[in-house]
Design a protein around this motif. Structure first.
Motif, short mmCIF file in Angstrom:
data_model
loop_
_atom_site.label_atom_id
_atom_site.label_comp_id
_atom_site.label_asym_id
_atom_site.label_seq_id
_atom_site.Cartn_x
_atom_site.Cartn_y
_atom_site.Cartn_z
N TRP A 1 -2.74 19.19 7.64
CA TRP A 1 -3.03 19.32 6.22
C TRP A 1 -1.86 20.02 5.50
O TRP A 1 -1.50 19.65 4.39
N GLU A 2 -1.24 20.99 6.16
CA GLU A 2 -0.11 21.68 5.56
C GLU A 2 1.03 20.70 5.28
O GLU A 2 1.67 20.75 4.23
N ARG A 3 1.28 19.80 6.22
CA ARG A 3 2.35 18.81 6.02
C ARG A 3 1.99 17.82 4.91
O ARG A 3 2.86 17.40 4.15
N MET B 1 0.86 -1.17 0.00
CA MET B 1 0.00 0.00 0.00
C MET B 1 0.90 1.23 0.00
O MET B 1 1.86 1.29 0.75
N ALA B 2 0.56 2.18 -0.82
CA ALA B 2 1.31 3.42 -0.92
C ALA B 2 0.32 4.57 -1.06
O ALA B 2 -0.82 4.37 -1.49
N GLY B 3 0.76 5.76 -0.72
CA GLY B 3 -0.08 6.93 -0.90
C GLY B 3 0.09 7.92 0.24
O GLY B 3 0.65 7.59 1.29
N LEU B 4 -0.37 9.10 0.01
CA LEU B 4 -0.25 10.16 1.00
C LEU B 4 -1.07 9.86 2.25
O LEU B 4 -2.07 9.13 2.18
N PRO B 5 -0.68 10.44 3.38
CA PRO B 5 -1.51 10.33 4.58
C PRO B 5 -2.93 10.81 4.29
O PRO B 5 -3.13 11.80 3.58
N GLY B 6 -3.90 10.10 4.82
CA GLY B 6 -5.29 10.47 4.66
C GLY B 6 -5.93 10.01 3.36
O GLY B 6 -7.10 10.28 3.11
N SER B 7 -5.16 9.29 2.54
CA SER B 7 -5.71 8.82 1.26
C SER B 7 -6.48 7.51 1.42
O SER B 7 -7.12 7.07 0.47
N GLY B 8 -6.39 6.88 2.58
CA GLY B 8 -7.14 5.66 2.83
C GLY B 8 -6.30 4.39 2.87
O GLY B 8 -6.82 3.31 3.10
N LYS B 9 -4.98 4.50 2.69
CA LYS B 9 -4.16 3.29 2.59
C LYS B 9 -4.17 2.45 3.86
O LYS B 9 -4.27 1.23 3.79
N GLU C 1 -9.93 17.26 -2.93
CA GLU C 1 -9.10 17.93 -1.92
C GLU C 1 -9.87 18.21 -0.63
O GLU C 1 -9.34 18.04 0.47
N ALA C 2 -11.12 18.63 -0.74
CA ALA C 2 -11.91 18.94 0.47
C ALA C 2 -12.12 17.68 1.31
O ALA C 2 -12.03 17.73 2.54
N THR C 3 -12.41 16.55 0.65
CA THR C 3 -12.57 15.28 1.36
C THR C 3 -11.26 14.87 2.02
O THR C 3 -11.23 14.48 3.19
N HIS C 4 -10.17 14.99 1.28
CA HIS C 4 -8.86 14.61 1.81
C HIS C 4 -8.52 15.47 3.03
O HIS C 4 -8.12 14.94 4.08
N LYS C 5 -8.70 16.76 2.91
CA LYS C 5 -8.42 17.67 4.02
C LYS C 5 -9.27 17.34 5.24
O LYS C 5 -8.77 17.30 6.37
N SER C 6 -10.54 17.07 5.03
CA SER C 6 -11.42 16.77 6.17
C SER C 6 -11.01 15.47 6.85
O SER C 6 -11.12 15.35 8.07
N ARG C 7 -10.54 14.51 6.07
CA ARG C 7 -10.05 13.26 6.68
C ARG C 7 -8.85 13.54 7.59
O ARG C 7 -8.76 13.00 8.70
N ILE C 8 -7.93 14.35 7.10
CA ILE C 8 -6.73 14.67 7.89
C ILE C 8 -7.12 15.40 9.16
O ILE C 8 -6.63 15.09 10.25
N GLU C 9 -7.99 16.36 9.03
CA GLU C 9 -8.38 17.16 10.19
C GLU C 9 -9.18 16.36 11.21
O GLU C 9 -9.17 16.69 12.40
N ALA C 10 -9.85 15.29 10.79
CA ALA C 10 -10.69 14.50 11.70
C ALA C 10 -9.99 13.26 12.25
O ALA C 10 -10.46 12.66 13.21
N ALA D 1 4.06 17.52 -2.55
CA ALA D 1 5.03 18.19 -3.42
C ALA D 1 6.33 17.38 -3.53
O ALA D 1 7.03 17.46 -4.53
N GLU D 2 6.63 16.59 -2.50
CA GLU D 2 7.85 15.77 -2.48
C GLU D 2 7.65 14.40 -3.11
O GLU D 2 8.61 13.68 -3.36
#
Length: 163
Positions: A124-126, A1-9, A102-111, A132-133
């Motif tokens: 969310w900023e991180r 599994m790979a992907g950004l934090p909050g993407s569901g992995k 993006e709104a869904t992704h951000k809300s997942r991170i914040e919750a 970007a990396e």
């Protein structure tokens, strides 16, 4: 599994592990344990991946299947998993999770509240910095967009890939 934090992995990895009754090797708890042992975050990045690689290889040598739960943001990390699979004669399927909304992704991170001892929740900023990396893939993975599907639906997609 790979992907950004909050993407569901991690959610998909956990559901797959329960369904298939196989272990997960997850980078975040390994890294958090290293931090609790006094190592700095700057010292643990690749080291956590190496610990995970060792745990994965030991399971694979026994003929067991595993799920690796890691961001895998750079091609070197992805190549490490390819090398591990080749060395242990294991099949490898990369599944990358994204959340295209993006709104869904951000809300997942914040919750989210993962409660990994010693690890603060990511902001969310991180996540945007990590995006970007995030490097392009040398070998394109299977991609599951979790923006509009449930974890159960994503698990069904993942299972169909593993058959």
């Amino acid at each position: 599994m790979a992907g950004l934090p909050g993407s569901g992995k991690s959610s998909i990895a956990e559901a797959l592990a329960r369904r298939l009754q196989i272990p997960i090797v997850s980078i975040d708890p390994i890294e958090a344990a290293m931090w609790r042992s006094g190592l700095s975050p700057e010292d643990t990045g690749i080291a956590a991946y190496r610990v995970a690689q060792t745990l994965a290889a030991e399971n694979l040598k026994q003929g067991l299947s595993i799920i690796v739960d890691a961001v895998n943001p750079v091609e070197d990390a992805r190549q490490m998993w390819r090398d591990t699979a080749q060395a242990t004669k294991a099949n490898l399927t990369f599944i990358e999770t994204i959340c295209s909304d993006e709104a869904t992704h951000k809300s997942r991170i914040e919750a989210r509240k993962r409660a990994i001892e010693g690890m603060a929740e990511i902001t969310w900023e991180r996540v945007k910095e990590r995006a970007a990396e995030y490097q392009s893939w040398a070998v394109q993975p299977v991609c599951i967009d979790t923006a509009t599907i449930s974890i159960d639906e994503a698990v069904q997609i993942a299972l169909s890939l593993l058959e």
